[in-house]
Design a protein around this motif. Structure first.
Motif, PDB file in Angstrom:
ATOM      1  N   ASN A 170       0.835  -1.192   0.000  1.00 45.52           N
ATOM      2  CA  ASN A 170       0.000   0.000   0.000  1.00 45.52           C
ATOM      3  C   ASN A 170       0.876   1.252   0.000  1.00 45.52           C
ATOM      4  O   ASN A 170       1.964   1.274   0.597  1.00 45.52           O
ATOM      5  N   PRO A 171       0.417   2.315  -0.646  1.00 49.34           N
ATOM      6  CA  PRO A 171       1.229   3.537  -0.717  1.00 49.34           C
ATOM      7  C   PRO A 171       1.285   4.258   0.629  1.00 49.34           C
ATOM      8  O   PRO A 171       0.347   4.198   1.430  1.00 49.34           O
ATOM      9  N   VAL A 172       2.388   4.952   0.806  1.00 49.02           N
ATOM     10  CA  VAL A 172       2.595   5.755   2.004  1.00 49.02           C
ATOM     11  C   VAL A 172       3.126   7.113   1.559  1.00 49.02           C
ATOM     12  O   VAL A 172       4.039   7.187   0.735  1.00 49.02           O
ATOM     13  N   VAL A 173       2.560   8.190   2.096  1.00 47.21           N
ATOM     14  CA  VAL A 173       3.060   9.529   1.803  1.00 47.21           C
ATOM     15  C   VAL A 173       4.193   9.817   2.776  1.00 47.21           C
ATOM     16  O   VAL A 173       4.022   9.743   3.997  1.00 47.21           O
ATOM     17  N   THR A 174       5.355  10.119   2.209  1.00 48.37           N
ATOM     18  CA  THR A 174       6.521  10.343   3.062  1.00 48.37           C
ATOM     19  C   THR A 174       6.876  11.829   3.085  1.00 48.37           C
ATOM     20  O   THR A 174       6.745  12.533   2.075  1.00 48.37           O
ATOM     21  N   GLY A 175       7.339  12.294   4.239  1.00 48.85           N
ATOM     22  CA  GLY A 175       7.766  13.674   4.360  1.00 48.85           C
ATOM     23  C   GLY A 175       6.599  14.643   4.240  1.00 48.85           C
ATOM     24  O   GLY A 175       5.427  14.289   4.376  1.00 48.85           O
ATOM     25  N   THR A 176       6.933  15.897   3.994  1.00 44.95           N
ATOM     26  CA  THR A 176       5.943  16.964   3.876  1.00 44.95           C
ATOM     27  C   THR A 176       5.900  17.449   2.434  1.00 44.95           C
ATOM     28  O   THR A 176       6.939  17.612   1.787  1.00 44.95           O
ATOM     29  N   SER A 177       4.693  17.648   1.962  1.00 47.31           N
ATOM     30  CA  SER A 177       4.555  18.154   0.594  1.00 47.31           C
ATOM     31  C   SER A 177       5.189  19.529   0.480  1.00 47.31           C
ATOM     32  O   SER A 177       5.067  20.364   1.382  1.00 47.31           O
ATOM     33  N   LEU A 178       5.846  19.768  -0.681  1.00 47.80           N
ATOM     34  CA  LEU A 178       6.588  20.998  -0.884  1.00 47.80           C
ATOM     35  C   LEU A 178       6.079  21.720  -2.126  1.00 47.80           C
ATOM     36  O   LEU A 178       5.516  21.117  -3.039  1.00 47.80           O
ATOM     37  N   VAL A 179       6.324  23.042  -2.141  1.00 44.71           N
ATOM     38  CA  VAL A 179       5.964  23.817  -3.320  1.00 44.71           C
ATOM     39  C   VAL A 179       6.910  23.451  -4.462  1.00 44.71           C
ATOM     40  O   VAL A 179       8.133  23.475  -4.312  1.00 44.71           O
ATOM     41  N   PHE A 180       6.341  23.099  -5.601  1.00 43.23           N
ATOM     42  CA  PHE A 180       7.146  22.751  -6.782  1.00 43.23           C
ATOM     43  C   PHE A 180       7.307  23.964  -7.703  1.00 43.23           C
ATOM     44  O   PHE A 180       8.372  24.185  -8.265  1.00 43.23           O
ATOM     45  N   ALA A 181       6.245  24.725  -7.880  1.00 42.66           N
ATOM     46  CA  ALA A 181       6.298  25.914  -8.741  1.00 42.66           C
ATOM     47  C   ALA A 181       5.302  26.925  -8.213  1.00 42.66           C
ATOM     48  O   ALA A 181       4.196  26.575  -7.797  1.00 42.66           O
ATOM     49  N   THR A 182       5.710  28.185  -8.229  1.00 45.12           N
ATOM     50  CA  THR A 182       4.826  29.243  -7.756  1.00 45.12           C
ATOM     51  C   THR A 182       4.590  30.238  -8.884  1.00 45.12           C
ATOM     52  O   THR A 182       5.370  30.324  -9.836  1.00 45.12           O
ATOM     53  N   HIS A 183       3.509  30.986  -8.778  1.00 45.63           N
ATOM     54  CA  HIS A 183       3.114  31.898  -9.842  1.00 45.63           C
ATOM     55  C   HIS A 183       3.728  33.281  -9.646  1.00 45.63           C
ATOM     56  O   HIS A 183       4.184  33.636  -8.560  1.00 45.63           O
ATOM     57  N   ASP A 184       3.686  34.035 -10.712  1.00 46.80           N
ATOM     58  CA  ASP A 184       4.029  35.442 -10.630  1.00 46.80           C
ATOM     59  C   ASP A 184       2.923  36.138  -9.844  1.00 46.80           C
ATOM     60  O   ASP A 184       1.744  35.894 -10.087  1.00 46.80           O
ATOM     61  N   PRO A 185       3.270  37.015  -8.898  1.00 46.32           N
ATOM     62  CA  PRO A 185       2.220  37.661  -8.096  1.00 46.32           C
ATOM     63  C   PRO A 185       1.188  38.403  -8.923  1.00 46.32           C
ATOM     64  O   PRO A 185       0.055  38.599  -8.476  1.00 46.32           O
ATOM     65  N   SER A 186       1.551  38.821 -10.134  1.00 53.46           N
ATOM     66  CA  SER A 186       0.596  39.578 -10.935  1.00 53.46           C
ATOM     67  C   SER A 186      -0.286  38.676 -11.789  1.00 53.46           C
ATOM     68  O   SER A 186      -1.146  39.170 -12.512  1.00 53.46           O
ATOM     69  N   GLU A 187      -0.045  37.381 -11.724  1.00 52.57           N
ATOM     70  CA  GLU A 187      -0.794  36.482 -12.584  1.00 52.57           C
ATOM     71  C   GLU A 187      -1.557  35.460 -11.761  1.00 52.57           C
ATOM     72  O   GLU A 187      -1.494  35.438 -10.531  1.00 52.57           O
ATOM     73  N   GLY A 188      -2.267  34.593 -12.472  1.00 52.07           N
ATOM     74  CA  GLY A 188      -3.210  33.709 -11.815  1.00 52.07           C
ATOM     75  C   GLY A 188      -2.643  32.359 -11.442  1.00 52.07           C
ATOM     76  O   GLY A 188      -1.439  32.129 -11.500  1.00 52.07           O
ATOM     77  N   PRO A 189      -3.527  31.437 -11.043  1.00 48.03           N
ATOM     78  CA  PRO A 189      -3.088  30.151 -10.504  1.00 48.03           C
ATOM     79  C   PRO A 189      -2.427  29.273 -11.555  1.00 48.03           C
ATOM     80  O   PRO A 189      -2.720  29.354 -12.743  1.00 48.03           O
ATOM     81  N   LEU A 190      -1.504  28.426 -11.070  1.00 49.48           N
ATOM     82  CA  LEU A 190      -0.874  27.409 -11.900  1.00 49.48           C
ATOM     83  C   LEU A 190      -1.684  26.124 -11.738  1.00 49.48           C
ATOM     84  O   LEU A 190      -1.921  25.670 -10.620  1.00 49.48           O
ATOM     85  N   THR A 191      -2.066  25.524 -12.861  1.00 48.91           N
ATOM     86  CA  THR A 191      -2.943  24.346 -12.790  1.00 48.91           C
ATOM     87  C   THR A 191      -2.572  23.365 -13.892  1.00 48.91           C
ATOM     88  O   THR A 191      -1.767  23.644 -14.788  1.00 48.91           O
ATOM     89  N   GLY A 192      -3.201  22.196 -13.854  1.00 49.55           N
ATOM     90  CA  GLY A 192      -3.226  21.249 -14.954  1.00 49.55           C
ATOM     91  C   GLY A 192      -1.899  20.639 -15.323  1.00 49.55           C
ATOM     92  O   GLY A 192      -1.433  20.760 -16.459  1.00 49.55           O
ATOM     93  N   MET A 193      -1.226  19.938 -14.391  1.00 47.94           N
ATOM     94  CA  MET A 193       0.099  19.402 -14.688  1.00 47.94           C
ATOM     95  C   MET A 193       0.006  18.123 -15.530  1.00 47.94           C
ATOM     96  O   MET A 193      -0.950  17.368 -15.447  1.00 47.94           O
ATOM     97  N   THR A 194       1.067  17.907 -16.323  1.00 42.13           N
ATOM     98  CA  THR A 194       1.292  16.612 -16.985  1.00 42.13           C
ATOM     99  C   THR A 194       2.789  16.350 -16.949  1.00 42.13           C
ATOM    100  O   THR A 194       3.596  17.264 -17.125  1.00 42.13           O
ATOM    101  N   TRP A 195       3.164  15.096 -16.655  1.00 44.45           N
ATOM    102  CA  TRP A 195       4.565  14.725 -16.445  1.00 44.45           C
ATOM    103  C   TRP A 195       4.926  13.695 -17.508  1.00 44.45           C
ATOM    104  O   TRP A 195       4.441  12.573 -17.491  1.00 44.45           O
ATOM    105  N   GLY A 196       5.802  14.079 -18.439  1.00 40.04           N
ATOM    106  CA  GLY A 196       6.127  13.212 -19.563  1.00 40.04           C
ATOM    107  C   GLY A 196       7.115  12.126 -19.213  1.00 40.04           C
ATOM    108  O   GLY A 196       7.768  12.145 -18.165  1.00 40.04           O
ATOM    109  N   PHE A 197       7.261  11.184 -20.131  1.00 41.25           N
ATOM    110  CA  PHE A 197       8.157  10.044 -19.928  1.00 41.25           C
ATOM    111  C   PHE A 197       9.609  10.490 -19.767  1.00 41.25           C
ATOM    112  O   PHE A 197      10.418   9.793 -19.169  1.00 41.25           O
TER     113      PHE A 197
END
Length: 680
Positions: free
Chosen positions: A551-578
Motif C-alpha cells: 500500500n502507498p505511504v506519503v513520506t515527508g511533507t509536501s513541498l511547493v514545486f512551482a509558484t506563480h508570478d504575483p501579478s498572474e493567476g493560478p498554476l494548474t493542470g500538470m502533466t509529467w512526460g516520460f
C-alpha cells in the motif's frame, strides 16, 4: 441352258455407263466432302474461339486464338495457336488442319460488302480499353498472324483487324482465291501486321461472326457480301499451307517486388512507437497492398503469414484472416493499368489483403506480418511488415456532455471516429499502456479494463464525493479528490485511502484541476489553491510503497514545486512526460481581458521554464502529454465569450518555437469536451 456371250457393242456400252456413273459420283462426293469439310472445320474454329473466351474469363488473363499466316506469307490459314498470359504470352497449344481438311482454308480479310468497315471500337466502361496488342504480342511473327485476343471481362481485342457490319469475321471455305495484298482501311496500330487481301471466289463457305463484346456465332455462306463473290462447290487454294507454330517453353524466373507492401490507412511515422510499422485497435483492420512483376510472364501468388511476438502474446493468437488468399496463398490480380515506378510501363500483379487482430488481442500485443510472393515452381520473394502494435480503441479518451449528461468518449489522435465508451462517467485517467482506466461515476471511482469492456470494478464507496482520479503509470495506485481533500490508495476494491493533503479547495473552474504522476510512480504533483483570487501553486508529494501489502505511504511533507508570478493567476493542470518534462498552465491575468494563458515546460529538478501562449481571448488548461514518446500535447481551450464551450486541441511542441502563439484547430466541436487522456 446355253449361255449367250456379250457383243462388243454391249461391252463398250457397259464400260461407258460405268465410267459415267463413276464420274458423276466423284463429282458428287467431291462436293459432299467439301461441304462436310468446311462445315466441320467452321464448327471447330467457332468452338475454339468460344473456349478461348471462356478461358480468359476463368483464368482472369488475356487469351488469344491466332491463325497462322506463315510470317505474313498468305491469308489462307490452315492452322491456329492459343496464346495466353498477362505479359510475355506463351503458345500453350497449336494445331494444323491440313491433314484432316486438306482442301479447306481459314481466311480473315476483306470482300465486297455494302457494310461500312471500322476498326478498334471502344466499348463504354471497358477496363481493358487501354490494352495494347502491339505491346502484348510477343514478337513480329505473332503480329503477322490474325489474332483474336479475349480479355478477362470477355471482350475481344485484335491486332487491327477490320470490322464489317460491326463484327469481326472469319471465313472457313472449301478453297478460295484472293487478290493482291493491301493494307486494311483505317490507321495502322500494329506493325508489320497480317496480310490483308480481298476475296475473289470461295468454295462452299461458312462465316464465323465475332462481336467486339466477345460473342461468337456462325452462319452459312459469306456474310454481308454484295453477291459479287461466288461461293459454291470446292476449289483449290493457291500457295503453300503454313504450319502452325510450336508450343513454347520458357525458363521460370522469380518475381520482383516493385516495393515493400504498403499499409492503408497510411501510418504517420512520427507518431509510431519505436520498431513499429503500424498501430491499430483490435476492432480495426489494416489493408496491405503488394505489387510485383513476373519476368517470365507466369501468374503470381501471394501468401501472408502472421507471427505473434514470443513472450508477448498468448501462443495461438496468429491472426484473423479476412480474404481468400490469407494464410493459404492466392492468385494475385493482374492490373493492366498499374503504372510502374518508371512512370512509363503499365501492368503489374497486385494483391490487397486485410487483417485484423484476433478477438482476444490485448493492448500492447505485437504481431509480425510476412508476405511471400512466388510463381509456380519459383522461389518465394519475402517481404515483412516488422511490427503491428495493438492499442486500446480510440487512442484518446475524453469527457463530454454533448448528449446532455457526462459521458466518456474515445477518438483517434486526429479527432476522427468519435464514439461513446462509458455512459454516466467523467474524469478519465489511463495507465501508460492504456490497459487500465479509472473514472468517476456518481461520486465513486471505477476501474475499467480496455481489453475487456465488460469488466468494470467499483473501487470506492466513499463517505463523500470522489472525483479526479489519476492512475499511476503502472496502474498500482490512484490519487483522487474527496471533497476538499486529496488521497492516494492502492488500485483495489475497498482499499484504504491515505491522505496527501487536507483542506485543499479545488481551483475554479474545476475543469482546470489535474494531478500528475512521475514516470516511476514515486512523485505526485497537484495544484493547491490559496486565499486570493490569483493564488494557486503546484505542490509535490513523495509516495513510497512500504505499507502493508504494497500500500502507498506519503513520506515527508509536501513541498511547493512551482509558484506563480504575483501579478498572474493560478498554476494548474500538470502533466509529467516520460522524459521528465513537466507541463502546466498559468491561466489568469488582470488585463486586458482577465486572461493571458501560458503553457509552461521544464525538466524536473532544474532548468528554465519555457513557455508558449495562445491568446488573451482563450482560456487553456489541463495539458496532456503523449506517453508514447512523442512531443504532442493535448489541451482544453475555451474562448472567453458568452456561451463558448470547452474543446480539445492538439499541437506538436517540436514544431512550435518557444514563445510563439499557439493556434491549433479544435479536435472536438459539440458540447463541452474536457479531460483528454492518451491511452497508449
Amino acid at each position: 441352258m446355253e449361255r449367250r456371250g456379250y457383243s462388243l457393242i454391249e461391252i463398250l456400252f457397259a464400260i461407258g455407263l460405268l465410267a459415267l456413273v463413276t464420274f458423276l459420283g466423284l463429282i458428287y462426293l467431291r462436293g459432299a466432302t467439301g461441304r462436310a469439310g468446311s462445315h466441320g472445320l467452321a464448327m471447330i474454329v467457332a468452338e475454339e474461339l468460344r473456349m478461348a473466351r471462356q478461358e480468359a474469363i476463368t483464368r482472369r488473363r488475356p487469351v488469344a486464338l491466332t491463325f497462322s499466316t506463315g510470317d505474313g506469307a498468305t491469308p489462307a490459314c490452315t492452322g491456329m495457336a492459343l496464346l495466353e498470359g498477362e505479359t510475355l504470352p506463351r503458345i500453350s497449344r497449336s494445331h494444323g488442319f491440313v491433314q484432316e481438311f486438306p482442301n479447306c482454308r481459314i481466311y480473315v480479310g476483306l470482300w465486297p460488302s455494302g457494310s461500312a468497315v471500322t476498326k478498334n471500337p471502344v466499348i463504354p466502361g471497358d477496363k481493358y480499353a487501354n490494352f495494347d496488342p502491339d505491346r502484348w504480342l510477343p514478337d513480329d511473327s505473332r503480329k503477322q498472324d490474325f489474332c483474336f485476343i479475349f480479355m478477362p471481362n470477355g471482350v475481344v481485342r485484335t491486332n487491327d483487324l477490320p470490322l464489317l457490319g460491326g463484327a469481326y469475321h472469319v471465313v472457313v471455305a472449301s478453297g478460295l482465291n484472293f487478290g493482291a495484298s493491301s493494307p486494311p482501311p483505317g490507321p495502322a496500330l500494329v506493325s508489320p501486321g497480317p496480310p490483308y487481301t480481298s476475296l475473289i471466289r470461295t468454295g462452299e463457305c461458312y462465316t464465323i461472326d465475332i462481336s467486339p463484346a466477345g460473342g461468337v456465332g456462325m452462319t452459312s455462306g459469306l456474310s454481308l457480301q454484295d453477291g459479287s463473290v461466288p461461293t459454291q462447290g470446292s476449289m483449290d487454294t493457291l500457295g503453300a499451307a503454313p504450319l502452325p507454330p510450336t508450343p513454347q517453353a520458357m525458363a521460370t524466373l522469380n518475381p520482383v517486388l516493385l516495393f515493400q507492401p504498403k499499409i492503408y490507412p497510411p501510418q504517420d511515422p512520427t507518431l509510431l512507437p519505436p520498431n513499429t510499422d503500424a498501430v491499430l485497435t483490435k476492432d480495426d483492420f489494416l489493408s496491405l497492398e503488394t505489387v510485383a512483376i513476373s519476368p517470365s510472364g507466369d501468374p503470381l501468388y501471394c501468401n501472408w503469414n502472421v507471427f505473434a511476438d514470443p513472450g508477448n502474446v498468448v501462443p495461438g493468437n496468429d491472426g484473423n484472416y479476412s480474404m481468400q488468399n490469407a494464410g493459404g496463398g492466392g492468385r494475385m490480380e493482374w492490373d493492366p493499368d498499374y503504372l510502374q515506378p518508371d512512370g512509363v510501363t503499365r501492368g503489374a500483379w497486385r494483391s490487397v489483403w486485410q487483417w485484423r487482430p484476433p478477438p482476444d488481442a490485448s493492448p500492447d500485443d505485437r504481431f509480425s506480418l510476412q508476405c511471400a510472393v512466388q510463381n509456380y515452381g519459383g522461389a518465394p520473394q519475402v517481404a515483412q511488415i516488422r511490427k503491428i502494435l495493438v492499442i486500446p480503441p480510440g487512442k484518446v479518451l475524453f469527457q463530454t456532455d454533448r448528449n446532455g449528461t457526462d459521458q466518456l468518449w474515445s477518438m483517434n489522435e486526429d479527432g476522427s471516429q468519435q464514439r461513446i465508451y462509458q455512459d454516466n462517467a467523467y474524469h478519465p485517467s489511463a495507465t501508460t499502456n492504456g490497459s487500465r482506466i479509472v473514472f468517476a461515476r456518481a461520486g465513486d471511482l471505477f476501474l475499467a479494463y480496455r481489453n475487456d469492456p465488460s469488466r468494470i470494478e467499483q473501487l470506492t464507496t466513499g463517505p463523500a464525493a470522489d472525483s479526479l482520479p489519476t492512475i499511476s503509470p503502472n496502474g498500482n495506485c490512484i490519487a483522487f479528490r474527496r471533497g476538499n481533500d486529496l488521497y492516494v490508495m492502492k488500485t483495489k476494491i475497498n482499499a484504504t485511502p491515505v491522505p496527501i493533503i487536507l483542506n485543499n479547495p479545488p481551483p475554479a473552474p474545476a475543469v482546470n484541476e489535474k494531478m500528475a504522476w512521475s514516470p516511476d510512480g514515486h512523485k505526485l504533483l497537484f495544484d493547491k489553491a490559496g486565499a486570493g483570487p490569483k493564488d494557486g501553486e503546484i505542490w509535490e508529494a513523495s509516495i513510497d510503497y512500504n505499507g502493508g501489502g504494497g500500500n502507498p505511504v506519503v513520506t515527508g511533507t509536501s513541498l511547493v514545486f512551482a509558484t506563480h508570478d504575483p501579478s498572474e493567476g493560478p498554476l494548474t493542470g500538470m502533466t509529467w512526460g516520460f522524459d521528465n518534462q513537466i507541463y502546466f498552465t498559468n491561466d489568469f491575468n488582470a488585463s486586458p481581458t482577465g486572461y493571458d494563458p501560458y503553457l509552461f515546460r521544464r525538466a524536473y529538478g532544474a532548468g528554465v521554464w519555457n513557455w508558449w501562449r495562445s491568446s488573451y481571448f482563450i482560456e487553456e488548461c489541463t495539458p496532456e502529454r503523449d506517453p508514447g514518446g512523442g512531443t504532442w500535447i493535448m489541451e482544453v481551450q475555451r474562448q472567453i465569450a458568452a456561451g463558448q464551450t470547452y474543446q480539445i486541441v492538439k499541437y506538436d511542441t517540436a514544431t512550435v518555437p518557444v514563445g510563439a502563439t499557439l493556434t491549433p484547430p479544435a479536435m472536438t466541436s459539440a458540447g463541452n469536451n474536457t479531460h483528454p487522456v492518451w491511452t497508449r
